[in-house]
Enzyme design. Structure first.
Site, PDB file in Angstrom:
ATOM      1  CB  CYS A 133      12.226   3.262 -15.963  1.00  0.00           C
ATOM      2  SG  CYS A 133      11.318   3.716 -14.477  1.00  0.00           S
TER       3      CYS A 133
ATOM      4  CD  GLU B 292       2.834   3.501  -5.003  1.00  0.00           C
ATOM      5  OE1 GLU B 292       1.880   3.567  -3.906  1.00  0.00           O
ATOM      6  OE2 GLU B 292       2.755   2.756  -5.908  1.00  0.00           O
TER       7      GLU B 292
ATOM      8  CD  GLU C  12      11.724  -0.200 -13.603  1.00  0.00           C
ATOM      9  OE1 GLU C  12      10.941   0.230 -12.650  1.00  0.00           O
ATOM     10  OE2 GLU C  12      10.779  -0.729 -14.201  1.00  0.00           O
TER      11      GLU C  12
ATOM     12  CG  ASN D  11       7.429   0.513  -6.071  1.00  0.00           C
ATOM     13  OD1 ASN D  11       7.814  -0.267  -5.438  1.00  0.00           O
ATOM     14  ND2 ASN D  11       6.124   0.624  -6.322  1.00  0.00           N
TER      15      ASN D  11
ATOM     16  CB  CYS E 160       7.198   2.761 -17.003  1.00  0.00           C
ATOM     17  SG  CYS E 160       8.179   4.168 -16.150  1.00  0.00           S
TER      18      CYS E 160
ATOM     19  CB  CYS F 227       9.793   3.311 -11.572  1.00  0.00           C
ATOM     20  SG  CYS F 227       8.320   3.852 -12.294  1.00  0.00           S
TER      21      CYS F 227
HETATM   22  N1  THU Z   1       6.324   0.815 -11.170  1.00  0.00           N
HETATM   23  C1  THU Z   1       7.841   0.624 -10.991  1.00  0.00           C
HETATM   24  O1  THU Z   1       8.305   0.786  -9.955  1.00  0.00           O
HETATM   25  N2  THU Z   1       8.254   0.200 -12.281  1.00  0.00           N
HETATM   26  C2  THU Z   1       7.826   0.081 -13.424  1.00  0.00           C
HETATM   27  O2  THU Z   1       8.449  -0.045 -14.399  1.00  0.00           O
HETATM   28  C3  THU Z   1       6.225   0.244 -13.398  1.00  0.00           C
HETATM   29  C4  THU Z   1       5.802   0.862 -12.196  1.00  0.00           C
HETATM   30  C5  THU Z   1       5.744   1.290  -9.795  1.00  0.00           C
HETATM   31  C6  THU Z   1       5.335   2.698  -9.858  1.00  0.00           C
HETATM   32  C7  THU Z   1       4.153   2.513  -8.749  1.00  0.00           C
HETATM   33  O3  THU Z   1       4.474   2.539  -7.556  1.00  0.00           O
HETATM   34  C8  THU Z   1       3.638   1.144  -9.041  1.00  0.00           C
HETATM   35  O4  THU Z   1       4.372   0.435  -9.683  1.00  0.00           O
HETATM   36  C9  THU Z   1       2.130   1.129  -9.947  1.00  0.00           C
HETATM   37  O5  THU Z   1       2.404   1.547 -11.081  1.00  0.00           O
END
Ligand code: THU
Length: 136
Positions: free
Chosen positions: A94, A49, A60, A47, A91, A58
């Site tokens: 994704c 940000e 994925e 991930n 999520c 994310c």
């Molecule tokens: N996140 C992912 O990378 N994948 C997921 O399936 C759910 C959430 C990340 C997004 C964000 O940077 C952090 O997790 C908190 O939500």
């Protein structure tokens, strides 16, 4: 065909390693993902940000987009690692992106506990809208 155990292990290990590269100063939630493509290539992502929050990507989707960028657009399986006691499924956003490149993909979620969540994308996103709906 189901991904054989040694390859599953390789894939989930790649997802765990990728989480170490997460850029997550806001959530501090390190996620790693790894995609197994049709020819056996493993492509990982984490991930990433952003200070504007909404631009966060994310793990994925990062992994899938990297696979597409190297010409590996057919996804056989996706592994996700979250630093949690129990596994997390991808999520909704994704799931939709996985459907675009791997409607029959296996999804393997691993974590810091012993449980593994093993599903198909169709389990997680039934009756998906995808490329097949746009076909003439
Ligand atoms: N996140 C992912 O990378 N994948 C997921 O399936 C759910 C959430 C990340 C997004 C964000 O940077 C952090 O997790 C908190 O939500």
């Amino acid at each position: 065909m189901a991904v054989p155990e040694p390859l599953r292990m390789e894939l989930t290990n790649a997802a765990r390693r990728a989480s170490e590269r997460a850029y997550c100063p806001y959530s501090r939630f390190r996620v790693g993902a790894a995609v197994l493509t049709e020819d056996g290539t493993i492509v990982a992502g984490c991930n990433v940000e952003n200070a504007s929050y909404g631009l966060t990507i994310c793990a994925e989707r990062n992994a899938i987009f990297q696979a597409v960028a190297i010409g590996q657009a057919r996804v056989r399986a996706v592994a996700i690692y979250t630093p949690t006691p129990s596994p997390s499924a991808p999520c909704g956003a994704c799931r939709q992106v996985i459907n675009e490149f791997g409607p029959d993909a296996e999804i393997l979620s691993v974590c810091d506990g012993p449980d593994v969540l093993h599903r198909t994308l169709a389990d997680l996103l039934p009756n998906a809208f995808g490329p097949k709906n746009l076909a003439p």
